[in-house]
Design a protein around this motif. Structure first.
Motif, PDB file in Angstrom:
ATOM      1  N   ASN A  26       0.791  -1.227   0.000  1.00 41.87           N
ATOM      2  CA  ASN A  26       0.000   0.000   0.000  1.00 41.87           C
ATOM      3  C   ASN A  26       0.829   1.286   0.000  1.00 41.87           C
ATOM      4  OD1 ASN A  26      -2.358  -1.490   0.050  1.00 41.87           O
ATOM      5  ND2 ASN A  26      -2.486  -1.482   2.272  1.00 41.87           N
ATOM      6  N   LEU A  27       2.147   1.161   0.089  1.00 43.02           N
ATOM      7  CA  LEU A  27       2.998   2.354   0.121  1.00 43.02           C
ATOM      8  C   LEU A  27       3.046   3.034  -1.240  1.00 43.02           C
ATOM      9  CD1 LEU A  27       6.036   1.050   2.200  1.00 43.02           C
ATOM     10  CD2 LEU A  27       4.390   2.794   2.909  1.00 43.02           C
ATOM     11  N   PRO A  28       3.129   4.366  -1.263  1.00 37.81           N
ATOM     12  CA  PRO A  28       3.313   5.068  -2.534  1.00 37.81           C
ATOM     13  C   PRO A  28       4.651   4.690  -3.168  1.00 37.81           C
ATOM     14  CG  PRO A  28       2.716   6.601  -0.782  1.00 37.81           C
ATOM     15  CD  PRO A  28       2.983   5.289  -0.141  1.00 37.81           C
ATOM     16  N   ALA A  29       4.775   4.891  -4.454  1.00 37.23           N
ATOM     17  CA  ALA A  29       5.985   4.501  -5.188  1.00 37.23           C
ATOM     18  C   ALA A  29       7.223   5.258  -4.722  1.00 37.23           C
ATOM     19  CB  ALA A  29       5.769   4.715  -6.685  1.00 37.23           C
TER      20      ALA A  29
ATOM     21  N   VAL B  89       2.391  10.881   7.085  1.00 36.59           N
ATOM     22  CA  VAL B  89       0.983  10.747   6.703  1.00 36.59           C
ATOM     23  C   VAL B  89       0.819   9.643   5.665  1.00 36.59           C
ATOM     24  CG1 VAL B  89      -0.968  11.928   5.623  1.00 36.59           C
ATOM     25  CG2 VAL B  89       0.468  13.139   7.261  1.00 36.59           C
ATOM     26  N   GLN B  90       1.733   9.585   4.696  1.00 31.40           N
ATOM     27  CA  GLN B  90       1.669   8.537   3.676  1.00 31.40           C
ATOM     28  C   GLN B  90       1.784   7.152   4.296  1.00 31.40           C
ATOM     29  OE1 GLN B  90       4.815   9.459   0.919  1.00 31.40           O
ATOM     30  NE2 GLN B  90       3.528  10.827  -0.279  1.00 31.40           N
ATOM     31  N   ILE B  91       2.657   7.008   5.279  1.00 31.31           N
ATOM     32  CA  ILE B  91       2.855   5.704   5.913  1.00 31.31           C
ATOM     33  C   ILE B  91       1.625   5.317   6.736  1.00 31.31           C
ATOM     34  CG2 ILE B  91       4.283   4.394   7.537  1.00 31.31           C
ATOM     35  CD1 ILE B  91       6.656   6.164   6.592  1.00 31.31           C
ATOM     36  N   TYR B  92       1.067   6.276   7.468  1.00 28.70           N
ATOM     37  CA  TYR B  92      -0.170   5.989   8.206  1.00 28.70           C
ATOM     38  C   TYR B  92      -1.306   5.638   7.243  1.00 28.70           C
ATOM     39  CZ  TYR B  92       1.359   7.284  12.930  1.00 28.70           C
ATOM     40  OH  TYR B  92       1.978   7.318  14.158  1.00 28.70           O
ATOM     41  N   ASP B  93      -1.413   6.372   6.146  1.00 34.82           N
ATOM     42  CA  ASP B  93      -2.462   6.086   5.166  1.00 34.82           C
ATOM     43  C   ASP B  93      -2.298   4.708   4.534  1.00 34.82           C
ATOM     44  OD1 ASP B  93      -3.646   8.523   5.647  1.00 34.82           O
ATOM     45  OD2 ASP B  93      -2.829   9.497   3.851  1.00 34.82           O
ATOM     46  N   ALA B  94      -1.066   4.222   4.464  1.00 33.58           N
ATOM     47  CA  ALA B  94      -0.808   2.894   3.899  1.00 33.58           C
ATOM     48  C   ALA B  94      -1.173   1.773   4.866  1.00 33.58           C
ATOM     49  CB  ALA B  94       0.651   2.769   3.474  1.00 33.58           C
TER      50      ALA B  94
ATOM     51  N   ALA C   8       9.150  13.008   0.403  1.00 34.28           N
ATOM     52  CA  ALA C   8       7.919  13.780   0.586  1.00 34.28           C
ATOM     53  C   ALA C   8       7.892  14.424   1.976  1.00 34.28           C
ATOM     54  CB  ALA C   8       6.706  12.882   0.407  1.00 34.28           C
ATOM     55  N   THR C   9       7.337  15.616   2.043  1.00 35.79           N
ATOM     56  CA  THR C   9       7.217  16.292   3.335  1.00 35.79           C
ATOM     57  C   THR C   9       6.155  15.639   4.211  1.00 35.79           C
ATOM     58  OG1 THR C   9       5.669  17.879   2.375  1.00 35.79           O
ATOM     59  CG2 THR C   9       7.991  18.518   2.440  1.00 35.79           C
ATOM     60  N   ASP C  10       5.240  14.914   3.590  1.00 39.38           N
ATOM     61  CA  ASP C  10       4.184  14.237   4.347  1.00 39.38           C
ATOM     62  C   ASP C  10       4.435  12.726   4.436  1.00 39.38           C
ATOM     63  OD1 ASP C  10       3.713  13.685   1.688  1.00 39.38           O
ATOM     64  OD2 ASP C  10       1.540  13.887   1.842  1.00 39.38           O
TER      65      ASP C  10
END
Length: 99
Positions: free
Chosen positions: A46-49, A72-77, A67-69
């Motif tokens: 689920n992690l972004p590329a 947030v990306q890791i929590y969203d994954a 990324a500055t976020d």
């Protein structure tokens, strides 16, 4: 009585330390990488590329990204806890092996 107090205080201190690290990371604290203990099985998929896995063990992942976020990306994954990793002061100089 002193040993009993110590046995009560140490877990509270540890939980407080982890909670402080998590809040600082979530609030936008700067860290070169992120540490995810006990990641869900679907986290990597689920992690972004642009998020890279820089370390992996049976009970943790270390991730990095520009990324500055990132947090947030890791929590969203799907991560349940994200802690800072790779900070300069976290590893004493005598343990560091620079190549």
């Amino acid at each position: 009585m002193t040993i009993r107090r110590l046995l009560i205080a140490l877990p509270i201190l540890f939980i407080g330390w982890i909670a402080t690290l998590a809040v600082v990371m979530r609030a936008g604290g700067e860290a070169p990488a992120a540490f995810v203990p006990f990641p869900p099985a679907s986290l990597i998929a689920n992690l972004p590329a642009d998020v890279a896995v820089t370390g992996r063990s049976p009970i943790s992942l270390t991730l990095s990204g520009d990324a500055t976020d990132l947090t947030v990306q890791i929590y969203d994954a799907g991560a349940w806890l994200v802690l800072p990793a790779g900070l300069e002061a976290c590893i004493p100089n005598f343990l560091r092996q620079d190549v």
